[in-house]
Design an enzyme around this catalytic site. Structure first.
Site, mmCIF file in Angstrom:
data_model
loop_
_atom_site.group_PDB
_atom_site.id
_atom_site.type_symbol
_atom_site.label_atom_id
_atom_site.label_comp_id
_atom_site.label_asym_id
_atom_site.label_seq_id
_atom_site.Cartn_x
_atom_site.Cartn_y
_atom_site.Cartn_z
ATOM 1 N N ASP A 227 0.848 -1.208 0.000
ATOM 2 C CA ASP A 227 0.000 0.000 0.000
ATOM 3 C C ASP A 227 0.884 1.258 0.000
ATOM 4 O OD1 ASP A 227 -3.134 0.533 0.520
ATOM 5 O OD2 ASP A 227 -2.010 2.028 1.638
ATOM 6 N N TYR A 377 -3.613 11.255 1.231
ATOM 7 C CA TYR A 377 -4.031 11.112 -0.173
ATOM 8 C C TYR A 377 -4.019 12.464 -0.868
ATOM 9 C CZ TYR A 377 -5.412 6.346 0.890
ATOM 10 O OH TYR A 377 -5.383 5.031 1.252
ATOM 11 N N HIS A 434 -4.640 -7.860 0.236
ATOM 12 C CA HIS A 434 -3.972 -6.582 0.434
ATOM 13 C C HIS A 434 -3.201 -6.482 1.751
ATOM 14 C CE1 HIS A 434 -3.559 -2.257 -0.316
ATOM 15 N NE2 HIS A 434 -3.854 -2.061 0.953
#
Ligand SMILES: *[C@@H]1O[C@H](CO)[C@@H](O)[C@H](O)[C@H]1NC(C)=O
Length: 461
Positions: A227, A377, A434
């Site tokens: 990630d 982000y 993930h």
């Protein structure tokens, strides 16, 4: 028909060649302020002491959480038969909140989290939190010890590494290496302080973590991540090849003009021209990949643009925070989980334990860092241009890549090779998603051991 197709193919190929020539030159590395100040107040020299840290959440914070969890739930019943396809199923949420309230014991869990030594040190004005776990060396056996930096992602934290740490810090079958593992928290995540200034994104994180490793006395080390962690360690490998012995990632992303052109061309040209059958079967039809990405990336657009708004709600309500994070644990561990009534979360064979997922949620809750973690982000979107340039600079240090079928983004070696020029290890697994360090620590640990042994063998020859 055939001629039309081949004319189209030739035209597209020609275009692709023109585009790749334009992008072929390796750009120079974007400049990075070597000494920024992200903390409060005027810039001043950092306090470089390394302070032991223990998680010890105040009683009033625990009571305040309990008070909120005790409030009557305002549940919106899910639509009939919808399961998790509309997001967090609130019947499932109700069960999990009941467990959190009645069975989950933070003080016990805190002890577990404190089983490894935690530290903090100030870098560029921010207190950076990290775990530093020493290896257990077997007696009378020749073992090599390597420092390994492991970087978490979102909505994870250092908690992601608790299952894998014992497998990296002790000798494993068919391995003659062990690791001293350093797991820092990205600024604004968990116990690492948040920047008070705009602009702390991946590049800046890479620089902070290099400074951290140097301060700990490590000039050369291995790095690993998934990630956000994978993007940060990839940048470190590209920016600081002289310090990085090797980079391993379980989130394979090579966003270069070459890899993208190949991916698109491979979808229109006959098999074998740019993409072999095996890789083609994994990637195509692209519509499948794109529709999953579209369905699963709403959070990304919100967090890249207006993180503070949703953050306000999540930081008020532990139930809301749990719903937001648990939905990711459900959907990102298996593509089919949205079609299960409990999103897989309560199934006996779900690879993550509820306690561990709640540990991670509690870290966000008690530190109040969900908003700052979501801002990451926005900060990275703000630097898209710089990051695009970095993507086009090849990574020359030895790379190890582990591919898992349930991962959101995944690339065959032939595409990854456009960014990683020195792939010495590539593993394609048949299961796993993930949060692999938490889900299937054995698979990831094996890959890391194998990768490092391969690099070290190459070094001797
Ligand atoms: C929801 O789960 C039920 C029971 O497992 C299943 O029959 C149904 O197809 C699922 N629906 C969706 C939309 O996933």
């Amino acid at each position: 028909m055939f001629t039309k197709l081949s004319i189209a193919s030739i035209a597209i190929t020609g275009l692709a060649i023109m585009v790749s020539i334009k992008f072929m030159q390796v750009p120079s590395t974007p400049a990075l302020d070597p000494d920024p100040w992200w903390g409060p107040g005027e810039p001043r020299p950092d306090d470089t002491t390394i302070r032991p840290f223990e998680i010890d959440i105040a009683k009033e914070d625990i009571d305040s959480l309990k008070l909120r969890l005790d409030l009557p739930l305002r549940i919106t019943p899910p639509l009939e038969g919808a399961n998790f396809t509309y997001g967090m199923n609130q019947n499932t949420l109700e069960k999990i909140v009941a467990y959190w309230k009645d069975s989950y014991d933070w003080k016990q869990r805190e002890k577990r989290l404190n089983q490894y030594p935690h530290f903090k040190t100030q870098i560029e004005g921010l207190d950076i939190h990290f775990l530093r776990v020493a290896p257990q060396l077997p007696e009378n056996q020749e073992v090599k010890v390597f420092p390994l930096l492991m970087v978490h992602g979102w909505p994870g934290s250092f908690v992601e590494f608790y299952n894998i740490l014992p497998l990296l810090t002790t000798l494993q079958d068919r391995s003659n290496v062990v690791f001293e593992v350093i797991c820092p928290s990205i600024p604004g995540f968990g116990f690492s302080q948040s920047s008070i200034k705009q602009g702390l994104a991946q590049m800046e994180t890479a620089q902070i973590f290099l400074k951290l490793m140097k301060r700990l006395g490590f000039e050369k080390f291995y790095i690993q991540g998934g990630d956000w962690g994978s993007l940060v360690v990839n940048l470190m490998a590209t920016l600081y090849p002289e310090n990085i012995l090797g980079v391993h990632t379980n989130f394979i992303m090579a966003r270069t003009p070459g890899s993208l052109a190949k991916m698109v061309l491979g979808s229109v040209l006959p098999t074998g021209i740019v993409m072999d059958e095996k890789d083609g079967n994994r990637l195509y039809p692209l519509s499948k990949l794109f529709s999953r990405l579209l369905r699963e990336s709403g959070y990304l657009h919100i967090q890249s643009t207006k993180p503070d708004t949703v953050g306000a709600a999540l930081n008020q309500s532990p139930v809301g925070l749990a719903a937001y994070i648990l939905e990711k644990f459900s959907t990102w561990t298996h593509k089919e989980n949205p079609h299960l009534p409990d999103g897989g979360l309560l199934q006996e064979d779900f690879p993550l334990s509820l306690d561990q997922m709640l540990d991670n949620i509690c870290v966000y809750w008690f530190t109040g860092t969900i908003t700052s973690s979501m801002r990451y982000y926005a900060e990275n979107s703000g630097q898209a241009e710089t990051l695009d340039i970095m993507d086009r600079i090849p990574c020359l240090v030895p790379a190890g890549l582990s591919s898992f079928p349930q991962e959101l983004l995944d690339m065959p070696k032939s595409l990854a090779a456009h960014k990683f020029y020195n792939i010495v290890y590539y593993a394609e697994h048949t299961e796993g998603g993930h949060f692999i360090a938490m889900e299937r620590p054995n698979l990831l640990a094996q890959d890391i051991h194998q990768f490092v042994m391969t690099v070290e063998k190459g070094r001797v020859l």
